[in-house]
Design a protein around this motif. Structure first.
Motif, PDB file in Angstrom:
ATOM      1  N   LEU A  32      -6.256   3.116  -6.196  1.00  0.00           N
ATOM      2  CA  LEU A  32      -6.659   2.797  -4.822  1.00  0.00           C
ATOM      3  C   LEU A  32      -6.088   3.780  -3.806  1.00  0.00           C
ATOM      4  O   LEU A  32      -6.205   3.556  -2.600  1.00  0.00           O
ATOM      5  N   GLN A  66      -2.902   4.878  -2.734  1.00  0.00           N
ATOM      6  CA  GLN A  66      -1.902   4.396  -1.778  1.00  0.00           C
ATOM      7  C   GLN A  66      -0.579   5.131  -2.022  1.00  0.00           C
ATOM      8  O   GLN A  66       0.389   4.546  -2.522  1.00  0.00           O
ATOM      9  N   CYS A 103      -2.731   0.490 -10.402  1.00  0.00           N
ATOM     10  CA  CYS A 103      -3.615   0.008  -9.328  1.00  0.00           C
ATOM     11  C   CYS A 103      -3.387   0.806  -8.045  1.00  0.00           C
ATOM     12  O   CYS A 103      -4.347   1.175  -7.355  1.00  0.00           O
ATOM     13  N   LYS A 114      -8.576  -3.849  -6.674  1.00  0.00           N
ATOM     14  CA  LYS A 114      -8.032  -4.548  -5.506  1.00  0.00           C
ATOM     15  C   LYS A 114      -7.544  -5.946  -5.877  1.00  0.00           C
ATOM     16  O   LYS A 114      -6.466  -6.370  -5.446  1.00  0.00           O
ATOM     17  N   GLN A 115      -8.334  -6.667  -6.668  1.00  0.00           N
ATOM     18  CA  GLN A 115      -7.913  -8.012  -7.084  1.00  0.00           C
ATOM     19  C   GLN A 115      -6.685  -7.951  -7.979  1.00  0.00           C
ATOM     20  O   GLN A 115      -5.774  -8.777  -7.859  1.00  0.00           O
TER      21      GLN A 115
END
Length: 644
Positions: A309, A311, A305, A279-280
């Protein structure tokens, strides 16, 4: 007139009016017949993409033997036309040995003489001052030629890489940076293509002579040398010396106002990604792409990423935008492939990963993604072949060797898996996922003390690099099972309870927290340990919880029946019954269930579950991963319980 034409020519170049620059430059060359003006005109032809004309122009004016700069430009023209043999004929296939020893000395001498001149050492007459100025000019010309020689080493490396001679390419890149530490192109090729292992990267950085960098003063030269070294530090592998990396980033951010610089932000995001802080890392890449949406250096990490995650909608929009704007970029089709991977359309993902790798055969994320698609479908032979290709192309990264080891673990071949994982360990000793996988191998080979040591080390390193704890719950569960097989019941129970406190281990690669399939496995394992410790009533409670999560779990069902029976015996005669007999009955029950599930797993395509698994090969373009439990919770519990 000559000054007028030079100014006119330069003004046209500043405006990118290349036809005007060629028109005026041609007239200037007719007036002066100066080789420098001829070289300048050849550069304009190169800038316009007229590589054949530029090369012919250099040859026509007999400039190839004039200076290294002319040979560099001629070789660059050949490379742009994919004539690598012709380029090597101009460059030579070896680095001149005298350059590696004399380049830094000449620049230090220039720095020393320049400092003396500024401090007024030459005060004994104008003739000595003139000689000093001539000497400085000669040194500057020598330095310029040395820089071009370094650039020629870089081009030599490009040619060898295009010919798939990666060892020779690596040596050429390293020679280029040794000759001229400011030859960033060569340094970037070493880092970007993972040609050096993390340990060798740091050793190479320490061997570079940054003190050879010269400026107008001694103090500023020292500052420039330190500045360049910190910049290079941010480009190194994030698997080693994260503290030094953080210090370099902090210094560059505070003292040089580079806290919002994209290159530094990319380095920060890469470090966060290796720590499984997706997330970061995504927040950083998103912030940069919001203002520079086609910064292709960020795209592989950004896509990884988004995949981690889950998405797919964002991936869909990004892939469409890239396909409309940059259809000739490999990163575009990498984005399309990652999107299809995220929605489990594996065949489509494979097609686009293959397209990206064909557009750029040295594009690492595309090769890794291509191999992952075979691994996800259980096509282990093809996956091994694809990972092997990635291992040959990117010899400095441990990830292809790690994935090869994973594939052989899934093929139930721990001996070959151990060989590949050991090779990966020689390249990188600080990746917790790799240590987890090595622990898996030792677990299956019944080398339990070594397995326990590796699992503990993986958790220690994950804590040292400040990695997200929930991503290493599988490793902690593996440690608990290794303790259980060693009959260290208290330690095993502590690990299982810690897993349940932090979250539960997922049996799939898509979820970690609050996963019911993972939870019932851990609860059943906890019940087994409590049963062995003689805490029958506590074991019944844990097994009831496991069946509440997964009522059809055969292992928890058998264990609960055994626990209830022992509890009745305890109430009847005040004893726990025959412990050896209990263990034998449990072993027999587990063997029956193991065989049943093994046959079912073979019918599904031969993917055997196991308690200790480091992933199914699915991951991201950057190649980072995390410890994962096996697919199919029952399979892993069967193997976990093979020795009571």
């Amino acid at each position: 007139m000559q000054k007028f034409l030079k100014d006119w020519r330069q003004d046209a170049m500043n405006k990118h009016q290349y036809d005007s620059a060629i028109f005026i430059g041609d007239k200037l060359l007719a007036l002066t017949n100066d080789p420098h003006d001829a070289f300048w005109l050849a550069q304009v032809h190169f800038s316009t993409g007229n590589y054949s004309r530029a090369l012919t122009f250099l040859d026509k004016h007999k400039l190839l033997d004039h200076s290294p700069s002319c040979r560099y430009l001629a070789a660059h023209c050949c490379i742009k036309q994919f004539k690598y043999e012709d380029a090597l004929a101009i460059l030579g296939d070896k680095t001149p040995g005298h350059l590696l020893g004399n380049s830094n000395k000449s620049r230090r001498k220039l720095q020393h003489t320049s400092g003396n001149a500024r401090n007024g050492v030459h005060r004994k007459g104008s003739s000595r001052a003139e000689k000093g100025e001539q000497s400085q000019e000669q040194e500057r010309e020598s330095t310029s030629e040395t820089k071009y020689e370094a650039a020629m080493c870089y081009l030599r490396g490009i040619c060898f890489a295009k010919q798939n001679s990666y060892d020779r390419a690596k040596e050429c890149y390293m020679d280029a940076v040794r000759i001229d530490v400011q030859c960033f192109e060569a340094f970037d090729q070493l880092m970007k293509n993972c040609l050096l292992p993390p340990d060798e990267e740091w050793e190479f950085l320490e061997s570079l002579d940054f003190d050879a960098i010269t400026t107008n003063g001694t103090d500023t030269s020292q500052e420039a040398a330190q500045f360049a070294k910190m910049l290079y530090t941010t480009r190194l592998s994030k698997y080693k010396n994260p503290a030094e990396f953080s210090n370099a980033v902090e210094s560059l951010s505070q003292h040089y106002n580079l806290d919002t610089n994209p290159d530094l932000l990319l380095s920060k995001a890469e470090l966060l990604f290796t720590q499984c802080r997706f997330k970061q890392a995504l927040a950083i890449t998103t912030s940069v792409l919001a203002t520079d949406q086609y910064n292709f250096s960020f795209l592989p990490l950004h896509l990884a990423c988004l995949h981690e995650l889950h998405q797919p909608n964002t991936l869909f929009l990004l892939a469409h935008r890239l396909a409309d704007s940059y259809p000739d970029e490999p990163a575009t089709w990498l984005a399309v492939g990652v999107y299809y991977l995220s929605i489990s359309q594996i065949a489509e993902a494979r097609r686009f990963f293959s397209k990206a790798s064909m557009m750029n055969p040295h594009f690492g994320p595309a090769w890794i993604g291509f191999a992952h698609t075979f691994a996800l479908e259980g096509e282990h032979d093809q996956a091994v072949s694809a990972y092997g290709t990635a291992a040959r192309l990117f010899q400095g990264t441990h990830l292809p060797q790690l994935f090869l080891g994973m594939q052989h673990l899934q093929l139930n071949n721990p001996t070959l898996a151990h060989e590949y994982l050991t090779t990966a360990h020689t390249l990188c000793r600080t990746d917790p996922l790799l240590l987890n996988e090595m622990g898996v191998v030792f677990y299956h080979l019944d080398h339990l003390p070594e397995a326990i040591q590796l699992f503990n080390r993986a958790l220690t390193i994950a804590d040292e690099i400040d990695s997200e704890p929930t991503f290493w719950l599988a490793t902690r569960a593996n440690l608990g099972h290794a303790y259980r097989r060693q009959h260290q019941w208290s330690l095993a129970l502590g690990e299982f309870e810690e897993v349940l406190r932090q979250g539960t281990v997922s049996s799939s690669s898509n979820d970690i927290n609050n996963n019911t399939a993972g939870k019932h496995n851990i609860l059943a394992a906890k019940g087994l340990v409590l049963l062995e410790m003689g805490r029958t009533w506590d074991a019944i409670g844990s097994l009831h919880e496991a069946l509440g999560v997964c009522p059809q779990d055969p292992v928890a069902t058998d264990l609960l029946a055994r626990a209830l029976e022992e509890n009745m015996e305890k109430k009847g005669d005040g004893t726990f019954g025959d412990e050896a007999n209990t263990e034998g009955i449990l072993d027999e029950a587990f063997e029956v269930k193991r065989e049943e599930i093994r046959r079912r797993g073979l019918r599904k395509g031969g993917r055997r579950g196991r308690v200790l698994v480091g992933g199914d090969g699915d991951g991201d373009g950057a190649g980072a991963g995390r410890a994962r439990m096996s697919e199919g919770g029952e399979d892993s519990m069967m193997v976990m319980s093979d020795e009571g």
